[in-house]
Design a protein around this motif. Structure first.
Motif, mmCIF file in Angstrom:
data_model
loop_
_atom_site.group_PDB
_atom_site.id
_atom_site.type_symbol
_atom_site.label_atom_id
_atom_site.label_comp_id
_atom_site.label_asym_id
_atom_site.label_seq_id
_atom_site.Cartn_x
_atom_site.Cartn_y
_atom_site.Cartn_z
ATOM 1 N N GLU A 782 0.841 -1.188 0.000
ATOM 2 C CA GLU A 782 0.000 0.000 0.000
ATOM 3 C C GLU A 782 0.878 1.241 0.000
ATOM 4 O OE1 GLU A 782 -4.246 1.041 2.172
ATOM 5 O OE2 GLU A 782 -2.634 0.085 3.310
ATOM 6 N N CYS A 783 0.684 2.150 -0.948
ATOM 7 C CA CYS A 783 1.508 3.351 -1.078
ATOM 8 C C CYS A 783 0.643 4.527 -1.539
ATOM 9 C CB CYS A 783 2.648 3.116 -2.065
ATOM 10 S SG CYS A 783 3.732 4.546 -2.279
ATOM 11 N N PRO A 784 0.475 5.542 -0.640
ATOM 12 C CA PRO A 784 0.928 5.588 0.752
ATOM 13 C C PRO A 784 0.156 4.610 1.628
ATOM 14 C CG PRO A 784 0.467 7.800 -0.107
ATOM 15 C CD PRO A 784 -0.107 6.831 -1.078
ATOM 16 N N THR A 785 0.748 4.250 2.766
ATOM 17 C CA THR A 785 0.089 3.364 3.705
ATOM 18 C C THR A 785 -1.251 3.964 4.124
ATOM 19 O OG1 THR A 785 2.207 2.562 4.528
ATOM 20 C CG2 THR A 785 0.296 2.248 5.958
ATOM 21 N N GLY A 786 -2.305 3.151 4.010
ATOM 22 C CA GLY A 786 -3.639 3.608 4.381
ATOM 23 C C GLY A 786 -4.426 4.236 3.244
ATOM 24 N N SER A 787 -3.831 4.342 2.070
ATOM 25 C CA SER A 787 -4.490 5.008 0.935
ATOM 26 C C SER A 787 -5.405 4.085 0.152
ATOM 27 C CB SER A 787 -3.440 5.577 -0.014
ATOM 28 O OG SER A 787 -2.724 4.517 -0.645
ATOM 29 N N GLY A 788 -5.232 2.777 0.303
ATOM 30 C CA GLY A 788 -5.978 1.831 -0.517
ATOM 31 C C GLY A 788 -5.380 1.632 -1.901
ATOM 32 N N ILE A 789 -4.267 2.308 -2.179
ATOM 33 C CA ILE A 789 -3.589 2.172 -3.477
ATOM 34 C C ILE A 789 -2.435 1.191 -3.310
ATOM 35 C CG2 ILE A 789 -2.288 3.364 -5.277
ATOM 36 C CD1 ILE A 789 -3.701 5.965 -4.350
ATOM 37 N N PHE A 790 -2.434 0.122 -4.099
ATOM 38 C CA PHE A 790 -1.386 -0.886 -4.004
ATOM 39 C C PHE A 790 -0.476 -0.825 -5.218
ATOM 40 C CE2 PHE A 790 -4.391 -2.258 -0.895
ATOM 41 C CZ PHE A 790 -3.633 -2.908 0.070
ATOM 42 N N MET A 791 0.814 -0.945 -4.949
ATOM 43 C CA MET A 791 1.829 -0.830 -5.999
ATOM 44 C C MET A 791 2.829 -1.974 -5.895
ATOM 45 S SD MET A 791 2.877 3.218 -5.879
ATOM 46 C CE MET A 791 1.665 4.539 -5.980
ATOM 47 N N THR A 792 3.441 -2.306 -7.038
ATOM 48 C CA THR A 792 4.598 -3.184 -7.002
ATOM 49 C C THR A 792 5.770 -2.398 -6.429
ATOM 50 O OG1 THR A 792 5.401 -2.552 -9.190
ATOM 51 C CG2 THR A 792 3.782 -4.359 -9.083
ATOM 52 N N LEU A 793 6.840 -3.091 -6.079
ATOM 53 C CA LEU A 793 7.992 -2.395 -5.517
ATOM 54 C C LEU A 793 8.650 -1.479 -6.544
ATOM 55 C CD1 LEU A 793 9.619 -5.129 -3.247
ATOM 56 C CD2 LEU A 793 7.895 -3.417 -2.699
ATOM 57 N N GLN A 794 8.629 -1.859 -7.807
ATOM 58 C CA GLN A 794 9.159 -0.974 -8.846
ATOM 59 C C GLN A 794 8.342 0.303 -8.920
ATOM 60 O OE1 GLN A 794 11.896 -1.187 -10.256
ATOM 61 N NE2 GLN A 794 12.345 -3.068 -11.338
ATOM 62 N N GLU A 795 7.038 0.173 -8.794
ATOM 63 C CA GLU A 795 6.178 1.362 -8.822
ATOM 64 C C GLU A 795 6.400 2.231 -7.585
ATOM 65 O OE1 GLU A 795 2.445 -0.541 -11.395
ATOM 66 O OE2 GLU A 795 2.483 -0.707 -9.201
ATOM 67 N N VAL A 796 6.666 1.597 -6.449
ATOM 68 C CA VAL A 796 6.989 2.354 -5.248
ATOM 69 C C VAL A 796 8.270 3.166 -5.453
ATOM 70 C CG1 VAL A 796 7.729 2.185 -2.831
ATOM 71 C CG2 VAL A 796 5.805 0.809 -3.660
ATOM 72 N N ALA A 797 9.286 2.534 -6.041
ATOM 73 C CA ALA A 797 10.545 3.237 -6.315
ATOM 74 C C ALA A 797 10.309 4.420 -7.245
ATOM 75 C CB ALA A 797 11.563 2.276 -6.929
ATOM 76 N N ASP A 798 9.443 4.237 -8.234
ATOM 77 C CA ASP A 798 9.119 5.336 -9.145
ATOM 78 C C ASP A 798 8.414 6.474 -8.406
ATOM 79 O OD1 ASP A 798 10.204 3.888 -11.213
ATOM 80 O OD2 ASP A 798 8.285 3.205 -12.014
ATOM 81 N N GLU A 799 7.482 6.107 -7.521
ATOM 82 C CA GLU A 799 6.741 7.127 -6.776
ATOM 83 C C GLU A 799 7.671 7.929 -5.870
ATOM 84 O OE1 GLU A 799 3.862 9.511 -4.916
ATOM 85 O OE2 GLU A 799 3.918 8.465 -6.848
ATOM 86 N N LEU A 800 8.592 7.254 -5.198
ATOM 87 C CA LEU A 800 9.541 7.967 -4.345
ATOM 88 C C LEU A 800 10.452 8.863 -5.176
ATOM 89 C CD1 LEU A 800 10.525 5.161 -1.800
ATOM 90 C CD2 LEU A 800 8.865 7.009 -1.503
ATOM 91 N N SER A 801 10.841 8.405 -6.346
ATOM 92 C CA SER A 801 11.664 9.231 -7.238
ATOM 93 C C SER A 801 10.918 10.490 -7.637
ATOM 94 C CB SER A 801 12.059 8.436 -8.490
ATOM 95 O OG SER A 801 12.869 7.332 -8.163
ATOM 96 N N ARG A 802 9.648 10.334 -7.987
ATOM 97 C CA ARG A 802 8.849 11.489 -8.406
ATOM 98 C C ARG A 802 8.741 12.520 -7.273
ATOM 99 N NH1 ARG A 802 5.550 7.217 -10.556
ATOM 100 N NH2 ARG A 802 5.757 7.093 -12.809
ATOM 101 N N ARG A 803 8.557 12.026 -6.069
ATOM 102 C CA ARG A 803 8.434 12.949 -4.938
ATOM 103 C C ARG A 803 9.712 13.763 -4.753
ATOM 104 N NH1 ARG A 803 4.232 11.427 -0.365
ATOM 105 N NH2 ARG A 803 2.725 10.250 -1.609
ATOM 106 N N LEU A 804 10.855 13.136 -4.890
ATOM 107 C CA LEU A 804 12.117 13.872 -4.769
ATOM 108 C C LEU A 804 12.289 14.872 -5.898
ATOM 109 C CD1 LEU A 804 14.652 11.107 -3.686
ATOM 110 C CD2 LEU A 804 13.897 13.044 -2.333
#
Length: 876
Positions: A782-804
């Motif tokens: 779940e990314c963000p935790t509690g959002s109900g949105i589920f991602m693969t770990l690659q998608e999580v890495a992409d999301e963190l990259s976008r935030r930076l």
């Protein structure tokens, strides 16, 4: 092969892959340990900014947008005067550690706009007020402020309110490696007419003052448009300049009357131009003199509001009859276009101008912060600077046990003003983006820090000049792998010779860590602050009273990562040289033991689902220090995937680790996370799969680690829940602190108690991506935790990259988060393209904090952008 890549290919064939001329001049030489000869190590007080214009330096030079040859024999930079200041603007001003309410900090507006690895094209911008520069105001206001208040910055003064300032653009374009054109463009950004005096200054680094056998070089007038600079090692260079209002000579010598108060009959000292231009001293002796070791043509300009004036110079090793022949200025456009073509070939953002801007300026800053660094500790300890005699306080003080250290190299610095000295782990991160544009130089830098004149005989690497014995995280093996892989991905060929060279030196350093930082022999490691200044509830580098021992979750995790990196390097080499199979097995075993210690010896808290430091007090049961910080997240960094083809090729390695696995499982001993994927790959990780899921839940929770612009260094949980511990009757507390540090640990000029730090975020992202490559769609979180949105770990890495990346991008209002309350200044016409690369960022707002030109490790954002672009993702 474009023009720049051809130049780099030539440099790669050199023993040291350097251009003879580059931006090697420091932004600040004063206030450094090298220049400190005091008895008690008071570097900021011993050589303050106020003395820089009349005291010659001992170990190097500084200037604004300056260049030098790679031994810094001959230097060039721009000095200027607005008609109001009490001193020439010869160097960048900032506060010393004791002056700022958050430590040292530069108080100027300057920008590294462009650069390429060969430095055939370089562009720099400085903003100079037309009113008197507010030196005293900046000092006094910051001294009045507490640590709970923000720093008082130059944009907090009214000096730039009405655009009453000059934009000073300095551009270099090389005709060839020893022939450089220089363009100085002055623009009056204000509405009214204003005057400015420019002094493009050429001078020699003063080695003769401290070495009487050193031949004194000379700059000699040839004619009204040129001088000759003659040096016994460098040879002859010629500075050509357009018609000037005056020509002044002096010497780069200390004005001893100002230092000691003794009478001085020598007019020709370092501060002579200040005395003539500002104090009104008779200029005739300086005009009449036809040679010296410091020279400047003088240009007195008056510009109407909104207008510009351009001055050209040329520094060449040859006599040129017509140095500014018609069409000469085309070289600037040619070199700029070559820079564009080069970056088109190495970056993947050619269709996105905003992202390209971020990458180009990140790379520009990285290249501009190459610096000549000279420091011979033994000579420094046992000689005088002519002001303070050799003294026992200094001889037994800072760095006295590093007498072997003899540095005289071009090194990539974190920030040439705030950190004009290398730091071992900063340098490792800097080499990652450097490998994208100049892998040869990146490899050279990693090997350099391992050389015998850097590494201590026992294997310790120098941390930084304020205390070489401090301990930075051992990320050199990881960086070597990253640089190797980047070059291999881009060129199709991996440099095995480089890996072999650095592996041999890393073996020595790894052994030092094992012997010196694991005193109990249980594979639970110490290390002290480990570069994370105030991350702990107390100063982790200080010995607490009584029998107290700290075993660090991050120290242990860093060593697990180190062992795994060494395993990966050994396996990569072993595919070409099977003599390395035995060593690979050894590091595999070491990794298993460290993984066991981290997971089985009390660092994991099952209730909190987190890793903590352990404190043993007077033989009592170990105490977990329940601080939820990146210390507990470093366990994610040790992850590797061994390909089936490698296992199949290295039969002995496969046989021995299989036996080792069977033995430990049979005897019910700990075995690290190892899983065989669909392609028969093997995943090695410090973290069991279920614990990784727990860490990710906390990592991706927006009320804990996840901020709108990256991962915080300390969980926001501690904002409402400060952590307090009592040790031997003393209470220690830590809470969430998202901005500037409110603690004075390590000077208080950086903060790991809440802000976002790019290097740690980068390691987190790369680790999650590595897990994602192995697990694919098997794990969704779940990314963000509690959002109900589920991602693969690659998608999580992409999301963190976008935030930076959003830190640097314009939002819907046209503001870049990193500028915080100063965004309106950067929205003014002509300023929209300017970027800064801060040391760290506010944990809630994303405002940039700390050093503002730390393109060393903040330039990692360029690699994050590139990896998203390569995948075809749009950064939104």
């Amino acid at each position: 092969m474009n023009a720049e890549s051809q130049r780099l290919a030539v440099n790669a064939g050199k023993k040291v892959p350097l251009e003879q001329w580059g931006p090697y001049l420091s932004d600040r030489q004063w206030g450094t340990v090298r220049e400190d000869y005091s008895r008690h190590g008071n570097a900021w007080d011993y050589f303050p900014f106020e003395q820089t214009h009349y005291r010659a330096y001992r170990w190097g030079e500084d200037g604004i947008a300056g260049i030098s040859d790679f031994y810094q024999n001959l230097c060039f930079s721009l000095s200027m005067w607005n008609g109001k200041d009490k001193v020439l603007k010869e160097r960048l001003f900032g506060l010393g550690n004791h002056q700022g309410n958050h430590g040292e900090d530069v108080k100027e507006l300057y920008y590294y706009l462009d650069n390429i690895p060969s430095h055939y094209y370089m562009d720099f911008l400085y903003k100079y007020p037309q009113k008197a520069f507010p030196y005293e105001q900046l000092i006094n206001e910051n001294r009045k402020r507490s640590r709970l208040e923000p720093e008082y910055e130059i944009l907090d003064t009214p000096i730039f309110d009405n655009d009453e300032y000059f934009d000073i653009g300095i551009t270099y374009a090389k005709q060839n490696s020893k022939d450089m054109f220089i363009k100085i463009k002055v623009t009056n950004r204000g509405p009214a007419k204003a005057k400015i005096t420019l002094l493009p200054t050429l001078w020699f680094y003063n080695r003769w003052q401290y070495d009487t056998e050193h031949k004194i070089p000379a700059i000699t007038l040839r004619d009204v448009h040129s001088v000759r600079a003659q040096h016994h090692r460098l040879g002859s260079y010629y500075l050509y300049f357009q018609h000037a209002d005056d020509l002044l000579f002096t010497d780069n010598e200390t004005n001893w009357s100002k230092v000691t108060g003794a009478p001085n009959d020598n007019l020709f000292t370092k501060d002579a131009f200040n005395r003539v231009i500002i104090d009104g001293e008779d200029a005739k002796p300086f005009r009449k003199r036809k040679s010296g070791t410091k020279f400047a043509p003088v240009y007195n300009l008056e510009l109407k509001g909104g207008t510009s004036k351009t001055i050209y110079l040329r520094l060449s090793n040859k006599i040129v009859e017509h140095p500014f022949a018609p069409g000469f200025d085309n070289v600037f456009e040619i070199r700029k276009e070559e820079a564009n073509i080069f970056y088109d070939s190495v970056l993947s953002t050619e269709k996105d101008t905003e992202l390209r801007l971020i990458q180009r300026q990140a790379m520009a800053g990285l290249l501009w912060t190459k610096q000549y660094y000279h420091y011979d500790v033994e000579r420094w300890l046992n000689t005088s600077d002519g002001i303070t005699p050799v003294n026992t306080g200094k001889q037994h003080g800072r760095n006295h046990d590093w007498k072997h250290l003899k540095n005289q190299d071009i090194i990539s610095m974190p920030d040439k003003w705030e950190f004009p000295w290398y730091a071992a782990w900063d340098l490792a991160f800097q080499c990652i983006p450097m490998a994208i544009i100049d892998p040869c130089f990146a490899k050279n830098q990693l090997l350099l820090i391992m050389r015998e004149w850097y590494m201590k005989p026992d294997g310790q690497l120098p941390a930084y000049e304020w205390n070489f014995s401090d301990v930075n995280p051992p990320v050199q093996a990881w960086a070597a792998l990253q640089v190797y892989t980047i070059e291999k991905e881009r060129s199709g060929k991996g440099d095995i010779v480089f890996l072999k060279k650095i592996f041999q030196k890393l073996l020595i350093n790894f052994t030092w860590w094992i012997n010196r930082k694991d005193p109990n022999g249980n594979n639970m490691f110490e290390g002290g602050f480990l570069g994370l200044d105030n991350i702990g509830v107390f100063n982790r580098s200080s010995q607490l009273q009584g029998q107290v021992f700290l075993e660090q979750a991050d120290g242990t995790a860093w060593m697990g990562m180190y062992a795994l990196n060494m395993l990966d390097i050994a396996l990569e080499i072993a595919t070409k040289d099977d003599a390395f199979e035995d060593t690979a097995t050894k590091f595999f075993e070491q990794f298993v033991f460290i993984a066991e210690a981290l997971n089985e010896h009390g660092m994991w808290n099952e209730e909190d689902k987190f890793y903590y430091d352990m404190l043993a007090i007077d033989g009592n049961s170990p105490l977990q220090l329940k601080t939820q910080s990146v210390v507990g997240l470093t366990s994610m960094f040790a992850v590797s995937v061994i390909q089936k083809k490698v296992m199949d090729k290295l039969h002995d390695f496969k046989k021995r680790i299989t036996w080792f696995e069977n033995y430990r499982l049979k005897n019910k001993l700990f075995w690290p996370n190892e899983e065989h994927g669909s392609r028969n790959e093997v995943l090695l990780s410090l973290i069991p799969k279920e614990r990784l899921a727990h860490l990710l839940t906390r990592l991706l929770h927006e009320t804990e680690f996840l901020s709108p612009t990256g991962i915080r260094a300390l969980s926001k949980f501690h904002e409402a829940n400060p952590y307090t511990v009592h040790i031997n009757g003393v209470e220690y507390t830590i809470n969430y602190d998202p901005g500037d540090s409110t603690s004075d640990f390590f000077g208080g000029n950086s903060n790991w108690r809440g802000p976002v730090w790019i290097p740690m975020n980068y390691l987190i992202i790369r680790s999650i991506r590595r897990y994602g490559e192995f697990y694919g769609n098997q794990i969704r979180v779940e990314c963000p935790t509690g959002s109900g949105i589920f991602m693969t770990l690659q998608e999580v890495a992409d999301e963190l990259s976008r935030r930076l990346i959003k830190l640097f991008e314009k939002d819907k209002k046209g503001h870049r988060p990193l500028f915080g309350e100063y965004a309106s200044f950067y929205n003014r016409p002509g300023n929209e393209h300017l970027l800064l690369f801060f040391e760290y960022f506010h944990g809630d707002s994303g405002k940039g904090l700390g050093a503002n030109h730390q393109t060393g490790w903040t330039a990692l954002v360029a690699d994050l952008i590139d990896r998203l672009q390569v995948k075809g993702d749009k950064v939104v």
